[in-house]
Design an enzyme around this catalytic site. Sequence first.
Site, short mmCIF file in Angstrom:
data_model
loop_
_atom_site.label_atom_id
_atom_site.label_comp_id
_atom_site.label_asym_id
_atom_site.label_seq_id
_atom_site.Cartn_x
_atom_site.Cartn_y
_atom_site.Cartn_z
CG ASP A 12 -61.57 15.45 -52.40
OD1 ASP A 12 -60.98 14.68 -51.64
OD2 ASP A 12 -61.40 15.45 -53.64
CG ASP A 14 -55.11 14.04 -53.31
OD1 ASP A 14 -54.61 15.09 -52.91
OD2 ASP A 14 -54.65 12.91 -53.02
CG ASP A 219 -62.33 14.73 -57.51
OD1 ASP A 219 -62.14 14.58 -56.28
OD2 ASP A 219 -61.63 14.18 -58.37
#
Length: 278
Positions: A12, A14, A219
């Site tokens: 991922d 961001d 996240d």
Amino acid sequence: MILDRRLLVFTDLDGSLLDHHDYDWSPAAPWLERLAAAGATVIPVTSKTRAELAGLRRQLSLADTPFVAENGAVIGLPTTWRRPDDPPADVDGLTLLTPGDDAASLADRLHRLATEQRTPVRLLSELDDAEVTELTGLPLEEAALARRREGSQPLLWDGDETGWRRFCMALERDGLTVTRGGRFHHVMGRVDKGRAVRWLAERFQALHRMRPATLGLGDGPNDIPLLTATDRAVLIRGAHGLPVTVPHGALYRTRHSGPRGWAEGLDHWLGNSLEDGG
């Protein structure tokens, strides 16, 4: 983690490789260099658009690797990942696969469903650049790239939680998928990050006649399919405050957030085991 197979790192962006607030990735730079030297392939798997990724992939020295954009709605393949029966490459030399619905039809369906539910929705693609900048902290030119959707529609929900649950049920009945990112709800067809990750791992195996080792890092709630699709996983401490539960037997949870947590996760799973040319 002993590396006896080629390593694919699915990450991922961001809030993971990129800082949630200022999009900095410098704490992860040493590991990016080590992975490149060892012959590992780092593959961005993100809610960002293909347009946003174009410059970022060059900055991260990932211009020659595949990518997954818009939470699995767009897959980009460089020349070395292509097969003869793939669609023709575009002007950037990439073969683009869009396994879900196109963005325009998604917008029409969302507005129809919102009208039926008597609840207006705000789509990221229909905001102006200044509004996107205020919501995300992106510069105006990057906000414009974020609005260029091809296979998904991020939306802002201004109603209550009961109304949102009712709206999600309507989306599900209409054959749509909704997932939560760090800032927006993302609506797509029957796609997600995990399906794209598995597809790319299978493509690698078909091309090289070997099963790769896979490591996933993320996240947010929209990263759960990514993390459960890889051999080893890193759940990076989120700056978004959303609960994230990952059912994985080989999961490491970081103490740090953003790119510091990204590097921490690689320290945990790879440590000193990564050798040049591995």
